[in-house]
Structure formats: structure tokens, C-alpha cells
Design an enzyme around this catalytic site. Structure first.
Site, mmCIF file in Angstrom:
data_model
loop_
_atom_site.group_PDB
_atom_site.id
_atom_site.type_symbol
_atom_site.label_atom_id
_atom_site.label_comp_id
_atom_site.label_asym_id
_atom_site.label_seq_id
_atom_site.Cartn_x
_atom_site.Cartn_y
_atom_site.Cartn_z
ATOM 1 N N ARG A 235 43.905 66.100 -0.109
ATOM 2 C CA ARG A 235 44.361 66.513 -1.026
ATOM 3 C C ARG A 235 43.076 67.730 -1.044
ATOM 4 O O ARG A 235 41.349 67.055 -0.186
ATOM 5 C CB ARG A 235 44.000 65.513 -2.326
ATOM 6 N N ASP A 259 44.517 72.044 5.188
ATOM 7 C CA ASP A 259 45.840 72.198 4.446
ATOM 8 C C ASP A 259 46.375 72.474 3.102
ATOM 9 O O ASP A 259 47.124 72.619 2.675
ATOM 10 C CB ASP A 259 47.421 71.410 5.615
ATOM 11 N N GLU A 264 44.047 75.441 -5.283
ATOM 12 C CA GLU A 264 44.732 75.748 -4.265
ATOM 13 C C GLU A 264 46.169 75.972 -5.160
ATOM 14 O O GLU A 264 46.955 76.249 -5.324
ATOM 15 C CB GLU A 264 46.130 74.413 -3.294
ATOM 16 N N HIS A 296 49.378 74.349 2.344
ATOM 17 C CA HIS A 296 50.017 72.742 2.000
ATOM 18 C C HIS A 296 51.248 72.736 2.995
ATOM 19 O O HIS A 296 52.306 72.392 1.357
ATOM 20 C CB HIS A 296 49.385 72.955 0.592
HETATM 21 P P1 NAI Z 1 48.950 55.473 1.965
HETATM 22 O O1 NAI Z 1 49.358 55.132 0.751
HETATM 23 O O2 NAI Z 1 50.490 55.104 3.034
HETATM 24 O O3 NAI Z 1 47.654 55.913 2.661
HETATM 25 C C1 NAI Z 1 46.471 55.781 2.074
HETATM 26 C C2 NAI Z 1 46.068 54.891 2.255
HETATM 27 O O4 NAI Z 1 44.409 55.312 2.036
HETATM 28 C C3 NAI Z 1 45.955 53.584 2.144
HETATM 29 O O5 NAI Z 1 45.919 52.904 3.891
HETATM 30 C C4 NAI Z 1 44.707 53.197 1.357
HETATM 31 O O6 NAI Z 1 44.461 51.882 1.396
HETATM 32 C C5 NAI Z 1 43.644 54.207 2.147
HETATM 33 N N1 NAI Z 1 42.818 54.554 0.843
HETATM 34 C C6 NAI Z 1 42.810 54.749 -0.614
HETATM 35 N N2 NAI Z 1 41.577 54.688 -1.159
HETATM 36 C C7 NAI Z 1 40.956 54.573 0.134
HETATM 37 C C8 NAI Z 1 39.563 54.761 -0.295
HETATM 38 N N3 NAI Z 1 38.827 54.964 -1.711
HETATM 39 N N4 NAI Z 1 38.576 54.503 0.607
HETATM 40 C C9 NAI Z 1 39.791 54.429 2.307
HETATM 41 N N5 NAI Z 1 40.337 54.049 2.225
HETATM 42 C C10 NAI Z 1 41.024 54.439 1.037
HETATM 43 O O7 NAI Z 1 49.813 57.256 1.489
HETATM 44 P P2 NAI Z 1 49.818 58.497 3.130
HETATM 45 O O8 NAI Z 1 51.977 58.401 2.719
HETATM 46 O O9 NAI Z 1 49.529 57.836 4.398
HETATM 47 O O10 NAI Z 1 49.208 59.540 2.473
HETATM 48 C C11 NAI Z 1 48.191 59.735 2.362
HETATM 49 C C12 NAI Z 1 48.287 61.190 1.445
HETATM 50 O O11 NAI Z 1 48.232 62.432 2.101
HETATM 51 C C13 NAI Z 1 48.933 61.249 0.101
HETATM 52 O O12 NAI Z 1 48.016 60.128 -0.791
HETATM 53 C C14 NAI Z 1 48.533 62.189 -0.610
HETATM 54 O O13 NAI Z 1 47.823 62.889 -0.903
HETATM 55 C C15 NAI Z 1 48.579 63.335 1.278
HETATM 56 N N6 NAI Z 1 49.989 64.274 1.652
HETATM 57 C C16 NAI Z 1 49.628 65.001 1.972
HETATM 58 C C17 NAI Z 1 50.516 65.864 2.366
HETATM 59 C C18 NAI Z 1 50.724 67.636 2.913
HETATM 60 O O14 NAI Z 1 51.969 68.168 2.657
HETATM 61 N N7 NAI Z 1 49.452 67.606 2.439
HETATM 62 C C19 NAI Z 1 52.162 65.308 2.374
HETATM 63 C C20 NAI Z 1 52.496 64.128 2.325
HETATM 64 C C21 NAI Z 1 51.211 63.270 1.805
#
Ligand code: NAI
Length: 339
Positions: A235, A259, A264, A296
């Protein structure tokens, strides 16, 4: 159900049209983003379906509720743009698509690394001008380089596998245990200070929460290895953009692949090519030859769009039948993320 899809585009129409038959919902595709001002457009619909740059704040939710909307379905995994406490107060469940294709996003992060490293964006523009010079296009072997992944959830794990496949040494940082990934790939779990100090390439895969907002600030950037490449498909507000600009100007950050961008909303997803860009920070970022910005689009694969459409319509069907909502998000999820 009658469903109003805000901020919808041609690819949404196609992906939802391809799977809608089995569900019996009636879909209205609306171009405007969902905000408090546009929320009344949902009148006559049972559900709204919103995307990442909608402003699903208390005002918008109250107007949706007043317009008769009974559920909010996010076409995204992230829900940082939704006032979940307000939704709960109004009795509006919020569902999301927690996983549509971690491969789509991780592969885009890697695409940014490859494009920046081998200067594909510059090379392609140059060759179009019949300039076949190689000056300034020297890259490096990814093999043997140290990649630091911040966040090893669904997307970070896929990224770890891809970088391991390139022969990179992979450092990972996550607040959750990473034992399975260590066992699978031999990645090295480290604290953030070590990751910043050692990584040649850093890729962000954590959600935006109060704890991660501007985690990449002046201090974090200064702690990184000179010449680091920074990739953000998480993000925009994970990075303090002004601090990044300073680090790019000094040369401390050698390249950035973005991205997502913290401001944005209202810019990404729209054709503004005939307008004057009002955001001076984004304008400055776009001037760097060693920065690639995409709008994005990391999620934008056929497979991800099909999964988004199917999961969203299935959640709405479950709601209509009074069944439990497997992908509901609650205000307590945000509180847990803050902890
Ligand atoms: P997820 O929930 O599977 O993984 C997120 C990881 O971050 C978890 O392992 C969690 O323990 C860790 N985490 C959370 N807060 C933390 C912190 N303060 N310090 C260290 N680790 C921390 O989520 P996923 O599916 O891997 O997606 C990650 C992010 O990618 C989403 O939250 C979203 O914002 C972004 N995203 C971007 C997209 C795009 O098109 N550019 C599309 C999909 C998701």
C-alpha cells in the site's frame, strides 16, 4: 441481489459477466468511486461492491445504509479504506476477497525488479527512437543478491519462492512465525534493522495498518544499504514518499518500483493524460529514470479477476441465504493489526 459496483472498469464488467450466470444477481456497473457524495447512486440496490480507492468512511456508509444497502462487498484483500466500526454500528457486514491470486501480485513485484534492474522501460523507449546504444543500461545478476521481504503472508511467500528460484539469498521479516518458509526454502528470518542493512532489494508485502504507516521513512531509508532497490506492491502509505524522493535524489536508493502510492486515490485507474497533474510529489517521482510507477495493477491478471468476481458473488449469495460469511472483516481485525 441487486448489486452496485463502484469504480468499475471494462475488465470488471468482463470478469463479473463471465461468472454471474450461476448466482442470479443483477449487477449495475458504476464508474464513479464510492464516496459520501456518490453513495446515493446505490439507491435501489441491496449490496455495493467497492474497490481499493473508494472512500468507505462513516459518511459514505451512513448514506449507503439510508439508501437501503444491506452489505458491502470489497473487491480487494485490503480493507484499510473502510470504517469497519461505523459499518458494525450500522449493522452492515463487510466482506472481502482475502486471496485472489498471490501469484499475480508477487509476479508483478518481480516484474518491477527485472524492469528496473535491466532498465527495460528505458531500453524500450530508446529503441523506438532508433537509439540502439547500450550506454547507461548496465544491470546486475539477480543470482546471489540478497532480497529482503517485509511481510511473508500469502504474497510474500510466493515472492520468496520466486526470488529463491533466481538463486537469491532471501531474508524475511514478519511479526508472525516464519518457520514453515524457513523449512521450505531456507530463507533467513531477521529483524528489520538487519534486513535494511543487508538487503540489495527490499520488497514490501505487509498490509497498511497504524503500525506499518510510513514504516519506510527517513530513518528506515538511511538504515538501508546504499544502492538498494525498493519495491512496493503493498500500500502506498507504507512509504513516506517525500523521504523516498530525498533518498532517490541523494542516490542512496538506486531504484524504486512502485505499484502503489499514498495519494493514488483519484489518480490511479483514471486516464488523466489530457490534464495537468496536480500532485507535485507524484510528478517528481515520475521524473526519475530509475523509478517505475504502475497504477496499482499488480492484481490485474485474468486469474485474479475471475477469483475476485466468483468470491464476491458467492459471498453475496451466502448473505442472501442467511449463511455464515466466510470472508467477513470486523473492526476487531483492525484492532488486532494494531496490536
Ligand atoms: P497476508 O495477510 O497474507 O500477509 C500479510 C503479512 O504481513 C502477514 O504475514 C502478517 O503477519 C504480516 N504483518 C502484518 N503487520 C506486520 C507488521 N507490523 N510487521 C511485520 N509483519 C506484519 O496479506 P497478503 O495477501 O500477502 O497481502 C499483503 C498486502 O498486499 C495486502 O494487505 C494489500 O495491502 C497488498 N495487496 C496489493 C495488491 C496490488 O494490486 N498492488 C493486491 C493485493 C494485495
Amino acid at each position: 441481489m441487486r448489486v452496485a459496483l463502484f469504480d468499475s472498469h471494462g475488465y470488471d464488467r468482463e470478469s463479473f459477466a463471465a461468472v454471474t450466470a450461476g448466482f442470479g444477481h443483477t449487477l449495475t456497473f458504476l464508474e464513479p468511486r464510492l464516496t459520501a457524495v456518490t453513495a446515493p447512486l446505490a439507491a435501489g440496490h441491496d449490496a455495493v461492491c467497492s474497490f481499493v480507492n473508494d472512500q468507505v468512511d462513516a459518511d459514505a456508509l451512513e448514506r449507503l445504509h439510508a439508501a437501503g444497502v444491506r452489505i458491502v462487498a470489497l473487491r480487494s484483500a485490503g480493507y484499510n479504506h473502510v470504517d469497519l466500526a461505523a459499518a458494525a454500528r450500522l449493522g452492515l457486514p463487510v466482506v472481502r476477497v482475502p486471496e485472489y491470486s498471490p501469484h499475480a501480485v508477487a509476479e508483478h513485484a518481480v516484474a518491477l525488479v527485472l524492469a528496473l534492474n535491466r532498465k527495460i522501460h528505458r531500453a524500450a523507449a530508446r529503441v523506438r527512437e532508433l537509439n540502439f546504444s547500450l550506454e547507461g543500461l548496465v544491470g546486475f545478476d539477480l543470482h546471489g543478491k540478497i532480497v529482503g521481504l517485509v511481510g511473508t503472508g500469502k504474497i510474500g511467500r510466493v515472492a520468496a519462492r520466486i526470488f529463491a528460484g533466481f538463486g537469491c539469498q532471501v531474508l524475511v521479516h514478519d511479526r508472525a512465525p516464519v518457520d514453515a518458509l524457513v523449512a521450505e526454502l531456507g530463507v533467513r528470518p531477521v529483524d528489520l534493522a538487519t534486513l535494511y542493512r543487508e538487503a540489495d532489494i527490499i520488497s514490501l508485502h505487509v498490509p497498511l495498518t497504524p503500525a506499518t504507516h510510513h514504516m519506510i521513512d527517513h530513518a528506515a531509508l538511511a538504515a538501508m544499504k546504499p544502492g538498494v532497490m525498493l519495491i512496493n506492491t503493498g500500500r502506498g502509505a507504507l512509504i513516506d514518499s517525500r523521504a523516498l524522493i530525498a533518498a532517490l535524489k541523494s542516490g542512496h536508493v538506486a531504484a524504486a518500483g512502485l505499484d502503489v502510492y499514498e495519494e493514488e486515490e483519484g489518480v490511479f485507474f483514471h486516464d488523466l493524460s489530457a490534464q495537468v497533474l496536480q500532485d507535485d510529489v507524484l510528478a517528481r517521482l515520475l521524473t526519475f529514470p530509475n523509478v517505475v510507477v504502475t497504477s496499482h495493477q499488480a492484481f490485474l491478471t485474468r486469474e485474479a479477476l475471475a477469483n475476485i468476481a466468483t468470491t464476491t458473488l458467492a459471498s453475496l449469495a451466502a448473505f442472501e441465504r442467511g449463511q455464515p460469511l466466510a470472508h467477513e472483516v470486523h473492526a476487531r481485525d483492525v484492532l488486532a493489526a494494531r496490536a
